[in-house]
Enzyme design. Structure first.
Site, mmCIF file in Angstrom:
data_model
loop_
_atom_site.group_PDB
_atom_site.id
_atom_site.type_symbol
_atom_site.label_atom_id
_atom_site.label_comp_id
_atom_site.label_asym_id
_atom_site.label_seq_id
_atom_site.Cartn_x
_atom_site.Cartn_y
_atom_site.Cartn_z
ATOM 1 N N ASN A 7 0.873 -1.175 0.000
ATOM 2 C CA ASN A 7 0.000 0.000 0.000
ATOM 3 C C ASN A 7 0.907 1.221 0.000
ATOM 4 O OD1 ASN A 7 -1.755 2.081 0.497
ATOM 5 N ND2 ASN A 7 -2.285 1.443 2.581
ATOM 6 N N TRP A 8 0.962 1.867 -1.142
ATOM 7 C CA TRP A 8 1.880 3.017 -1.277
ATOM 8 C C TRP A 8 1.369 4.272 -0.569
ATOM 9 C CZ3 TRP A 8 4.894 3.696 -6.529
ATOM 10 C CH2 TRP A 8 5.830 2.669 -6.633
ATOM 11 N N LYS A 9 0.104 4.251 -0.146
ATOM 12 C CA LYS A 9 -0.506 5.441 0.464
ATOM 13 C C LYS A 9 -0.288 6.636 -0.482
ATOM 14 C CE LYS A 9 0.000 3.193 4.878
ATOM 15 N NZ LYS A 9 0.128 3.265 6.317
ATOM 16 N N HIS A 85 -9.457 1.323 4.890
ATOM 17 C CA HIS A 85 -8.130 1.439 5.511
ATOM 18 C C HIS A 85 -8.236 2.330 6.749
ATOM 19 C CE1 HIS A 85 -3.967 2.533 6.241
ATOM 20 N NE2 HIS A 85 -3.690 1.379 5.685
ATOM 21 N N GLU A 87 -6.555 4.697 7.788
ATOM 22 C CA GLU A 87 -6.405 6.143 7.579
ATOM 23 C C GLU A 87 -7.687 6.747 6.997
ATOM 24 O OE1 GLU A 87 -2.725 5.605 5.509
ATOM 25 O OE2 GLU A 87 -1.844 5.015 7.422
ATOM 26 N N GLU A 154 -5.573 -4.876 10.427
ATOM 27 C CA GLU A 154 -4.568 -3.838 10.662
ATOM 28 C C GLU A 154 -4.809 -3.219 12.039
ATOM 29 O OE1 GLU A 154 -2.828 -2.486 6.580
ATOM 30 O OE2 GLU A 154 -4.313 -1.083 7.286
ATOM 31 N N GLY A 160 2.417 2.431 10.910
ATOM 32 C CA GLY A 160 3.324 3.550 10.701
ATOM 33 C C GLY A 160 4.056 3.963 11.965
ATOM 34 N N SER A 196 3.531 -2.376 10.200
ATOM 35 C CA SER A 196 4.974 -2.484 10.479
ATOM 36 C C SER A 196 5.588 -3.800 9.993
ATOM 37 C CB SER A 196 5.244 -2.322 11.977
ATOM 38 O OG SER A 196 4.676 -1.121 12.441
ATOM 39 N N GLY A 217 2.896 -1.217 4.248
ATOM 40 C CA GLY A 217 2.926 0.216 3.945
ATOM 41 C C GLY A 217 4.341 0.654 3.578
ATOM 42 N N GLY A 218 5.015 1.278 4.525
ATOM 43 C CA GLY A 218 6.325 1.890 4.278
ATOM 44 C C GLY A 218 7.323 0.997 3.552
HETATM 45 P P1 13P Z 1 3.128 0.314 7.703
HETATM 46 O O1 13P Z 1 3.612 -0.998 7.086
HETATM 47 O O2 13P Z 1 3.882 1.500 7.198
HETATM 48 O O3 13P Z 1 3.028 0.218 9.192
HETATM 49 O O4 13P Z 1 1.627 0.520 7.160
HETATM 50 C C1 13P Z 1 0.732 -0.523 7.244
HETATM 51 C C2 13P Z 1 -0.464 -0.182 6.447
HETATM 52 O O5 13P Z 1 -1.194 0.742 6.746
HETATM 53 C C3 13P Z 1 -0.738 -0.989 5.249
HETATM 54 O O6 13P Z 1 -1.965 -0.701 4.696
#
Ligand code: 13P
Length: 234
Positions: A7-9, A85, A87, A154, A160, A196, A217-218
């Site tokens: 997930n590149w956000k 998600h 967020e 999640e 994050g 994470s 994510g990251g």
């Molecule tokens: P991180 O891997 O950066 O914690 O993010 C997880 C996430 O929100 C995947 O959708």
């Protein structure tokens, strides 16, 4: 076979995605690799890497300025879309009801929704983790699902933040989700873990029962970080 979804956000560029897709195409894996990217980057073609959006409108079409319909995401060749998600739940005040409507739009247009559920820190501290997860699953999934869906657990407090739940917390959550899905007639639905995840913990996390893959994510933003996650499991 595991599902490894990135997930590149709100990060990246189209040329960056093209270059990552080329890198990922050289990876020898049987795992299903998915990249969920900003709408503007959808349309990059690949035989091996499937693309997905990160959100979708609850509406089918019409006067909803700024929104993107499921049919439009499907029109780019994308196969997946993340809904609910953490967020989006946090910044757009999405409820399970909103998420279910979005998942319905995705399904009606041939997209596989990746439906996210998980507890906030406040809910965790109040001892509500299991209740929030179960109601998230029951209320965010449309009642008439007849094709594939994916669920992602999640823990919102960990995203994050570099925090990860313990193995037994992940196991407990995933067992509850698998049982709830089975009770809903959706046994066998893949359940991803997300928060994470990195190369150093991916294999261990994916060895936990009922963890069918990860949502990253990251660590999905750079090939050097993402490829070790993809190759960490067979
Ligand atoms: P991180 O891997 O950066 O914690 O993010 C997880 C996430 O929100 C995947 O959708």
């Amino acid at each position: 076979m595991k599902i490894i979804a990135g997930n590149w956000k709100m990060n990246g560029t189209r040329s960056g995605l093209e270059s990552m897709v080329r890198d990922l195409e050289t990876v020898d894996t049987e795992n299903q690799v998915i990249l969920c990217v900003p709408f503007t980057m959808l349309g990059v073609r690949s035989d091996k890497v499937a693309l997905g959006g990160q959100d979708v409108s609850e509406q089918a079409k019409g006067a909803f300025t700024g929104e993107v319909a499921a049919s439009m995401i499907a029109d780019t060749g994308a196969k997946y879309v993340i809904v609910g998600h953490s967020e989006c739940r946090q910044y757009h005040n999405e409820t399970n009801n909103t998420v279910r409507n979005k998942a319905s739009q995705a399904l009606a247009n041939g997209l596989i929704p990746i439906i996210c559920v998980g507890e906030t820190m406040e809910e965790k501290q109040a001892g509500k983790t299991m209740a929030v997860i179960e109601s998230g699953v029951r209320e965010s999934i449309p009642s008439d699902v007849s094709t594939d869906i994916i669920v992602a657990y999640e823990p919102r407090w960990a995203i994050g933040a570099g925090l990860t739940p313990t193995e037994s917390e992940i196991a407990e959550a995933h067992t509850l989700i698998a049982k709830t899905l089975a009770d809903m007639g959706l046994g066998g639905t893949p359940v991803l873990y997300g928060a994470s995840v990195k190369g150093s913990n991916a294999a261990e996390i994916m060895s936990i029962p009922n963890v069918d893959g990860v949502l990253v994510g990251g660590a999905s933003l750079k090939s050097d970080d993402f490829i070790p996650i993809i190759t960490s499991v067979k």
